[in-house]
Design a protein around this motif. Structure first.
Motif, mmCIF file in Angstrom:
data_model
loop_
_atom_site.group_PDB
_atom_site.id
_atom_site.type_symbol
_atom_site.label_atom_id
_atom_site.label_comp_id
_atom_site.label_asym_id
_atom_site.label_seq_id
_atom_site.Cartn_x
_atom_site.Cartn_y
_atom_site.Cartn_z
ATOM 1 N N GLU A 38 2.418 10.210 2.822
ATOM 2 C CA GLU A 38 2.181 11.058 1.974
ATOM 3 C C GLU A 38 2.820 12.448 1.966
ATOM 4 N N LEU A 58 -0.732 6.648 6.093
ATOM 5 C CA LEU A 58 -0.610 6.208 4.718
ATOM 6 C C LEU A 58 -0.321 8.129 4.728
ATOM 7 N N ASP A 106 0.881 -1.287 -0.401
ATOM 8 C CA ASP A 106 -0.394 0.449 0.092
ATOM 9 C C ASP A 106 0.558 1.001 -0.130
ATOM 10 N N ARG A 142 0.546 3.771 -3.041
ATOM 11 C CA ARG A 142 0.754 5.479 -2.467
ATOM 12 C C ARG A 142 1.484 6.251 -2.883
#
Length: 202
Positions: free
Chosen positions: A140, A136, A72, A76
């Motif tokens: 990011e 996440l 994941d 991302r």
């Protein structure tokens, strides 16, 4: 069908021209690979370091793993990773076109790609700081903020989290992570607002 057959050929030609045979002097490298403990693909950032006890040029050393990205987190952060990699250039100021390999198709083949110092240091920071970070949005955010670093800033901060011994490196990772994306607890609104602002600048 013709287009599908052509693209792998382009990857092979790009790799041969820009990466194959050029890794021996590269300050950093990005490995597209597979690991048994996680689903493929896996990206591994590597830094060239002089061997223990070697006082010579680090370019004569070997590549050491500095972090990995997968699952994941990879999905991302891939747009940011691709943007940073797209600016990598070789010693003759020729674009290395690393981003051409960071597509779904390109990452099906295991390769080791040349990176310059700036791209390598930025990706090294991102890969290291996102480890064990389950949020996440924060991953990011820190990635987008690292992408705005100058080359000098990236090289400095990368050295602080990798070259000062186990304890000092761990403290530097923790401190830099907080500086870039907060502590997480009760900061969802602030993280979202800052992330939205950075995304809007694309």
């Amino acid at each position: 069908m013709t287009a599908k057959k052509g693209r792998p050929h382009r990857h092979a030609e790009l790799y041969k021209a820009l990466h194959e045979g050029h890794l021996s002097a590269a300050p950093f490298a990005l490995r597209i690979t597979r690991h048994n403990d996680v689903p493929p693909p896996v990206l591994v950032i590597k830094e060239r370091r002089a061997r223990d006890g070697d006082e010579g040029d680090a370019r004569t050393g070997h590549l050491q793993d500095r972090g990995r990205l997968h699952g994941d987190s990879l999905r991302r952060l891939l747009p940011v990773v691709r943007a940073i990699a797209s600016r990598a250039r070789n010693e003759n100021d020729v674009p290395l076109e690393v981003d051409a390999f960071l597509s779904e198709e390109g990452m099906r083949t295991q390769r080791t790609l040349v990176l310059d110092e700036e791209a390598g240091a930025k990706l090294g920071i991102i890969f290291k700081l996102q480890e064990r970070l389950n949020d996440l949005d924060r991953s990011e955010l820190l990635s987008r903020r690292v992408a705005t670093f100058s080359r000098e800033e990236a090289v400095y901060w990368f050295s602080r989290i990798t070259h000062y011994g186990t304890v000092a490196n761990r403290w530097a990772v923790s401190g830099l992570r907080v500086m870039l994306c907060g502590q997480g607890s009760g900061q969802d609104a602030e993280v979202t607002a800052m992330l939205d602002k950075l995304r809007s600048r694309q």
